[in-house]
Design a protein around this motif. Structure first.
Motif, short mmCIF file in Angstrom:
data_model
loop_
_atom_site.label_atom_id
_atom_site.label_comp_id
_atom_site.label_asym_id
_atom_site.label_seq_id
_atom_site.Cartn_x
_atom_site.Cartn_y
_atom_site.Cartn_z
N VAL A 82 -30.35 -53.99 -11.90
CA VAL A 82 -29.97 -52.78 -12.25
C VAL A 82 -28.68 -52.02 -11.52
O VAL A 82 -28.04 -51.26 -12.13
N LYS B 4 -29.88 -53.61 -19.60
CA LYS B 4 -30.22 -52.46 -20.62
C LYS B 4 -30.36 -53.05 -21.93
O LYS B 4 -30.83 -52.43 -23.13
N LYS C 125 -32.03 -54.49 -25.15
CA LYS C 125 -33.26 -54.14 -25.80
C LYS C 125 -34.19 -55.70 -26.02
O LYS C 125 -33.38 -56.56 -26.76
N TRP D 139 -37.79 -55.91 -27.09
CA TRP D 139 -38.68 -55.65 -27.95
C TRP D 139 -38.78 -54.21 -28.27
O TRP D 139 -39.33 -53.54 -27.45
N ASN E 127 -37.80 -50.73 -28.13
CA ASN E 127 -37.14 -50.05 -27.13
C ASN E 127 -37.36 -50.58 -25.64
O ASN E 127 -36.42 -50.09 -25.03
N LEU E 128 -38.07 -51.48 -25.66
CA LEU E 128 -38.33 -52.17 -24.29
C LEU E 128 -36.93 -53.11 -24.21
O LEU E 128 -36.83 -53.82 -24.68
N ASN E 129 -36.55 -52.64 -22.76
CA ASN E 129 -35.31 -53.54 -22.21
C ASN E 129 -35.80 -54.35 -21.13
O ASN E 129 -36.85 -54.49 -20.75
N ALA F 203 -34.65 -54.37 -18.04
CA ALA F 203 -34.96 -53.83 -16.87
C ALA F 203 -36.52 -53.44 -16.86
O ALA F 203 -36.96 -53.43 -15.87
N TYR F 204 -36.94 -52.95 -17.64
CA TYR F 204 -38.56 -52.49 -17.89
C TYR F 204 -39.21 -53.70 -17.68
O TYR F 204 -40.01 -53.56 -16.92
N ALA G 137 -39.08 -55.35 -14.30
CA ALA G 137 -39.71 -54.66 -13.25
C ALA G 137 -41.24 -54.80 -13.47
O ALA G 137 -42.09 -55.04 -12.37
N LEU G 138 -41.67 -54.64 -14.71
CA LEU G 138 -43.17 -54.93 -14.91
C LEU G 138 -43.52 -56.47 -14.38
O LEU G 138 -44.74 -56.58 -13.87
N TYR H 27 -37.00 -44.28 -15.91
CA TYR H 27 -37.03 -45.62 -15.44
C TYR H 27 -36.84 -45.63 -13.80
O TYR H 27 -37.69 -46.44 -13.24
N PHE I 233 -39.94 -45.82 -11.70
CA PHE I 233 -40.70 -47.08 -11.67
C PHE I 233 -40.20 -48.19 -10.79
O PHE I 233 -40.99 -48.71 -10.14
N VAL J 225 -42.25 -50.25 -7.41
CA VAL J 225 -42.56 -51.84 -7.42
C VAL J 225 -42.61 -52.36 -6.14
O VAL J 225 -43.65 -53.11 -5.83
N PHE K 292 -43.39 -46.68 -26.31
CA PHE K 292 -42.08 -46.70 -25.83
C PHE K 292 -40.89 -46.37 -26.56
O PHE K 292 -39.95 -45.88 -26.04
N SER K 293 -40.92 -46.41 -27.94
CA SER K 293 -40.04 -46.09 -28.82
C SER K 293 -39.67 -44.34 -28.63
O SER K 293 -38.75 -43.90 -28.95
N LEU L 28 -35.53 -45.18 -20.78
CA LEU L 28 -35.86 -46.66 -20.12
C LEU L 28 -34.79 -47.24 -19.67
O LEU L 28 -34.59 -48.44 -19.16
N PRO M 20 -31.81 -47.88 -16.77
CA PRO M 20 -31.93 -47.62 -15.26
C PRO M 20 -30.66 -46.89 -14.89
O PRO M 20 -29.81 -46.68 -15.67
#
Lengths: 116, 527
Positions: A56, A64, A66, A68, A70-72, A74-75, A78-79, B82, B85, B89, B220-221, B241, B243
């Motif tokens: 990041v 950044k 995307k 799925w 809005n999920l990128n 980076a998220y 991290a998850l 973001y 978060f 971690v 998330f949207s 979302l 960073p």
């Protein structure tokens, strides 16, 4: 588990021969088995973890993207760190159960039980 | 925005205060029963080593998840998305270091403190003195940060309670738990807090997701375009979302990550928790339980942090108590006054459990390392003296923390104190812990040099960091770990190699066998 010590028995009823145990082939095998998992696993999680701030910090455009909805990346990356930690902990616990059995056998060879 | 805050005009609500008093009453009952059972040093310092794996896992989580994690990270995510978060971690991944490197050897080879393992094969008095100094530094700085945070929060959460009253209240309670109930009472305070915190967080998460009909994609949207007002009054719309909305300097992130990853395994109040279980196997199980709980907690934090951003928005959060109040305000909005009161009481319980853990780690180290082993050469000069000294220390530490927190006042920036605790733990404690377990050549000189140089370099770098010196900072990073951890390791290595002292080969062999097999480890007390 073996029979518990009676409360009256002194804690150091027989001082173990530390040197003999440390030179035992099974002890050496036990230690090297532990290191064979712990060393690479530690290197792996340190690299995996720092890939996140490096990613990041220096490659934001890649992170950044995307994936799925809005999920990128980076998220999700991290998850994924949480699942990485849980999976490595699980692998360690399974391996450690094997080390426990070897440890019991080793101690039994020297006349101790796992409560000593 | 008046329609949003119309409910606040209602008469002052005391539900939060009552819920908090219920928690206090429950913990005092536990302390009373712990005090009756707590006889002898092993009972006082290590809860008789009879805590089970899942109990200790909850207690480790309760010892670790501070109000800064609960309210602070949720608030950071609510305000800037973001990057908050990213902060959490490292708090979980750090437990792999605890699991792989320290938990089992520590339980197998030590008795009450981290210094037990360090002093095992080295000259005990200098090593214990240095380790005790480092333990007291970490515990007391961390504690003052928690106390100031407690005062500020409680003032906002419970109407009619001032900063000073809150600080004195937290201080008196933590002293009562530790002085009368010892490790057993502290453990149960931490377990109850962990259960309350997880329950509150889970409920809040469900309420957030219900707003999106439990459709994660929709949730998330909703974060793609969050409107807020910038520092100069301009309207901005940001994707939460993305960073980089908070952290501009990646080196800050790397340094913080190092402090977390290598500091957690050197935090004295976490390490002493592994002495409360019967054996290394249970210590291992308790780390895994702690990892499950801490991991779930931080994942849930993102849901209510993002939920606060999306359902209330940064401007609303800013107008209603600021960053730290994002989670309680979200609870009020989604669950009403009673749920707000519950979350507020949980936040207070969170602070109490952490300060109790810090108090017992400071008092144990002073009594066991400094009083018994440095002053009295490892012999109790009269029975019960060690526990008595620990109780007096807990009282003194509590009183000092109350006075310092009141003198500093609610306006002081304490964030750097938490960073300092982790940096000292990572730069002073972890290098010597690792070397004393794994490096045959390591000696007393190396341990004392490593501990003191790690401690001093962390403190010095923080004093010249942007947190203290603002724009004139001599050192560019907020957390010193990136530089101070290598300094700590190098100091321990140089201190070892430059000394002619030859460490006892027999003692290293003994430590290796003990650490790897648990032979001769401290036993749980019998019924």
């Amino acid at each position: 588990m073996s029979t518990p010590l009676s409360p009256s028995s002194p804690p150091d009823h027989s001082q173990p021969d530390w040197d003999a145990i440390s030179r035992d082939v099974d002890f050496k095998a036990l230690v090297s088995r532990k290191l064979k998992l712990v060393v690479p696993a530690t290197i792996f999680f340190v690299v995996y973890y720092f890939a996140l701030p490096v990613g990041v910090g220096w490659f934001p455009d890649f992170m950044k993207q995307k994936v799925w909805g809005n999920l990128n990346i980076a998220y999700l990356f991290a998850l994924s760190q949480f699942f990485m930690a849980w999976v490595l902990a699980f692998i360690y616990v399974v391996a450690a159960a094997g080390w426990d059995r070897r440890e019991h056998a080793l101690l039994a060879k020297f006349g101790f039980n796992s409560r000593d | 925005m008046n329609f949003l805050i119309s409910t606040i005009a209602a008469p002052v609500d005391h539900t939060a205060l009552w819920m908090f008093l219920a928690f206090v009453a429950a913990t005092l009952v536990i302390t009373y029963f712990s005090a009756r059972r707590s006889t002898g040093a092993s009972a006082y310092f290590a809860a008789g080593r009879r805590i089970t794996g899942w109990q200790n896992g909850l207690a480790v989580a309760g010892d670790y998840m501070s109000a800064a994690s609960f309210l602070g990270i949720a608030g950071m995510i609510a305000m800037n998305g973001y990057d908050g978060f990213l902060y959490s971690v490292g708090f979980l991944v750090a437990y792999l270091t605890v699991l792989f490197v320290v938990a089992e050897p520590l339980r197998n080879a030590g008795k009450y403190t981290m210094a037990d393992v360090l002093a095992y094969r080295l000259s005990p008095r200098p090593v214990r003195a240095a380790a005790s100094l480092s333990t007291l530094t970490v515990s007391i700085f961390y504690m003052i940060a928690q106390m100031v945070g407690a005062g500020v929060l409680v003032r906002q959460l419970i109407p009619g309670v001032s900063y000073e009253v809150a600080v004195v209240g937290v201080g008196v309670l933590m002293v009562v738990y530790v002085v009368f109930g010892g490790m057993l009472a502290t453990t149960w305070v931490q377990i109850i807090k962990a259960v309350l915190l997880m329950t509150g967080s889970a409920f809040l998460t469900v309420l957030v997701l219900r707003e999106y009909q439990f459709d994660i994609g929709k949730f998330f949207s909703s974060l793609a375009a969050i409107p807020s007002t910038g520092p100069n009054g301009e309207k901005v719309v940001r994707d939460f979302l993305t960073p980089g909305l908070i952290f501009k300097n990646p080196w800050d992130q790397i340094s913080l990550g190092m402090a977390l990853l290598f500091g957690t395994a050197g935090l004295p109040h976490i390490l002493i928790r592994f002495y409360t279980v019967p054996d290394a196997k249970t210590a291992r199980a308790s780390v895994v339980w702690a990892m499950i709980i801490i991991g779930l907690f931080y994942i849930m934090t993102t849901f209510f942090g993002f939920g606060a951003a999306s359902l209330m928005g940064p401007d609303y959060v800013q107008a209603h108590g600021g960053t730290n109040m994002a989670a309680p305000e979200l609870a009020r909005k989604l669950g009403g006054e009673v749920f707000f009161a519950f979350i507020s009481a949980v936040a207070f319980a969170t602070i109490l459990a952490v300060v109790a853990g810090l108090t017992i780690s400071a008092s144990t180290s002073f009594a066991h390392d400094f009083f018994t082993n440095v002053i009295h050469h490892g012999k109790e000069h009269q029975p019960g003296a060690e526990v008595r000294v620990a109780r007096i220390t807990a009282f003194v530490v509590g009183a000092a923390a109350i006075v310092i927190a009141i003198l500093l006042g609610p306006g002081v920036n304490v964030a750097f104190l938490v960073g300092l605790a982790f940096a000292v733990a990572a730069s002073a404690n972890l290098p010597v812990l690792v070397f004393s377990i794994f490096w045959r050549r390591f000696n007393t000189s190396g341990a004392v040099t490593g501990l003191s140089v790690g401690l001093v370099s962390s403190i010095a770098l923080i004093l010249v960091s942007p947190d203290i010196m603002k724009e004139n900072a001599l050192f560019p990073l907020k957390n010193p770990a990136l530089v101070s951890i290598p300094i700590g390791f190098i100091a321990a290595i140089l201190g070892t190699l430059l000394s002619k002292e030859v460490p006892s080969k027999e003692k290293f062999t003994e430590l290796q066998v003990r650490a790897n097999t648990g032979l001769g480890a401290e036993k749980a007390t019998e019924h």
